[in-house]
Enzyme design. Structure first.
Site, PDB file in Angstrom:
ATOM      1  CE1 TYR A 202      -3.884  -2.193   0.383  1.00 57.52           C
ATOM      2  CE2 TYR A 202      -2.547  -3.336   2.019  1.00 57.52           C
ATOM      3  CZ  TYR A 202      -3.650  -3.294   1.187  1.00 57.52           C
ATOM      4  OH  TYR A 202      -4.518  -4.355   1.147  1.00 57.52           O
ATOM      5  CB  SER A 203       0.705   4.398  -1.943  1.00 52.89           C
ATOM      6  OG  SER A 203       1.251   3.997  -3.145  1.00 52.89           O
ATOM      7  CD  GLU A 410       4.453   3.600  -7.013  1.00 47.44           C
ATOM      8  OE1 GLU A 410       5.627   3.662  -6.626  1.00 47.44           O
ATOM      9  OE2 GLU A 410       3.470   3.679  -6.266  1.00 47.44           O
TER      10      GLU A 410
END
Ligand code: A2P
Length: 412
Positions: A202-203, A410
């Site tokens: 997860y970012s 991304e």
């Protein structure tokens, strides 16, 4: 695999360490000769296709890709063997001659090749003024335990998607992050084969000094997955686990990951941020970093293009709409608002063609794209059209942006 015979001709086989690999698909995307593939458990390398160009090495966020074993020329590890591994086999004690054709390239060749490939879709680079990122401090074999200190539903009750803002506290254990980095969460339990669940990445949605400035905590933006890519009902194991976390729950965390999708720190640097849905996480982190330092008036322009289904489905940016236009130029594209035409971020980008072109040409402007893969394609098309309108060739400009570490993508 059978032990190679003594004094056999040896080759160096490029391999991926399944214990460290976070299955982010970066290596498979970077490989120019399609030597990397995967099944539901492991990423593997086709020995007969890999030419050791090393395009995959730099972008790998964990270093899992940076492994090899010397093996007998006729006894290389098959794909089936690699798929079955939970960890890399030890290097066998061998005697023999390593043939030049398939041996790893010398360091200097690797670095020259990497430099030559940068700007042609080669390995990604961090902005020159980015801070030093720490990566892979905590691995699946040695994760850190974080405590949930908050779990807040961001999307309105009547929204079709369920997006949560989760805050994790690391207590006294160091977990240094930079905006744009991500972490891994290991859901508890095992899969249908009895193997522990793989981590999910997860970012990070908070800036380096913490979700609460000066605290050792971070925030995530997580959408509950309730259907698969074809729209069939499917419960995402990790996203449902994370979205259901309660205050006080303890979570196994790995990372941090990512050493190139980072923000510039030099005065006067501008950011163009383009995202959809939970792809807003790194944009929130970068915006918040700049907001907290606003007084210092060191930053250049901030421009955000944000795509969501409707205003009820906007993760985070409610409060950000209150920021002054001098600080950040926020542009929303809503795709599912009754009686309004569908808008995507690429439409907004086209609407602001002159400004976007100026930013594309400004060496101090860094561009970040995060969110749906389809959006990436649409945005690149918009850039191409804008360049054409301004007498510029996107296919020539893009490699320049990449070589200057000004273009970061991304998408998933
Ligand atoms: P759509 O309403 O057509 O699905 P999500 O909520 O699924 O995460 O998506 C975030 C936003 O991204 C939505 O507005 C969605 O629109 C939009 N989107 C979907 N596909 C694309 C695409 N190819 N290009 C740009 N935006 C897209």
């Amino acid at each position: 695999m059978n032990a190679p015979t003594e004094n056999a001709e040896l080759v160096r086989q490029h391999l991926i360490d399944p214990e460290i690999c976070i299955r982010c698909n970066t290596c498979e995307e970077m490989c120019p000769v399609d030597a990397i593939t995967h099944d539901s458990r492991n990423y593997v390398i086709k020995f007969d296709v890999c030419n050791w160009c090393n395009a995959c090495i730099g972008p790998c966020p964990t270093g899992a890709i940076d492994n090899s074993r010397n093996v007998g020329k006729n006894k290389v590890y098959s794909l089936e063997e690699q798929y079955s591994w939970d960890s890399l086999p030890a290097q066998e004690a061998l005697s023999g001659t390593l043939t030049a054709t398939t041996a790893a390239l010398p360091e200097t060749v690797v670095s020259i090749t990497a430099t030559a490939q940068a700007g042609q879709g080669g390995p990604a680079l961090a902005p020159w003024s980015a801070a030093h990122p720490y990566v892979n401090l905590y691995t699946p074999a040695n994760p850190v335990t974080a405590t949930v200190t908050g779990n807040y539903r961001l999307t309105a009750d009547n929204a079709s998607s369920d997006i949560h803002h989760i805050v994790l506290d690391f207590g006294s254990v160091p977990f240094p992050v930079l905006e744009g980095q991500s972490l891994g969460i290991i859901p508890p339990g095992a899969d249908a084969n009895g193997k522990p669940h793989l981590l999910r990445m997860y970012s990070i949605a908070s800036p380096r000094e913490g979700e609460r400035a000066g605290h050792n905590n971070i925030a995530l933006t997580v959408k509950r997955v309730v259907e698969d890519h074809e729209g069939k009902p499917a419960k995402g194991i990790a996203s449902n686990y994370v979205c259901d976390l309660k205050k006080g729950d303890r979570v196994q965390v790995t990372g941090p990951y990512g050493s190139t999708y980072l923000m510039p720190n030099h005065p006067g640097s501008s950011l163009m941020m383009i995202c959809t849905g939970t792809g807003s996480a790194p944009m929130r982190a970068m915006t918040e970093r700049r907001r907290r330092r606003m007084e210092q008036k060191e930053g250049g322009e901030l421009v955000l293009f944000f795509g969501a289904r409707s205003p009820e489905e906007l993760p985070y940016f409610g409060p950000l709409t209150k920021l002054s236009k001098d600080f950040i130029d926020v542009n929303f594209a809503f795709s599912r608002v009754a009686d309004q035409p569908k808008k995507y971020v690429q439409d907004l980008i086209r609407d602001q063609a002159d400004k976007v072109f100026k930013m594309l040409k400004d060496d101090n402007c860094y561009i970040y794209i995060c969110g749906l893969k389809g959006m990436e394609t649409g945005v690149l098309e918009a850039f191409r059209d804008i360049c054409r309108q301004h007498g510029e060739d996107w296919d020539k400009l893009q490699p320049q942006l990449l070589s200057k570490a000004r273009f970061h993508v991304e998408t998933y």
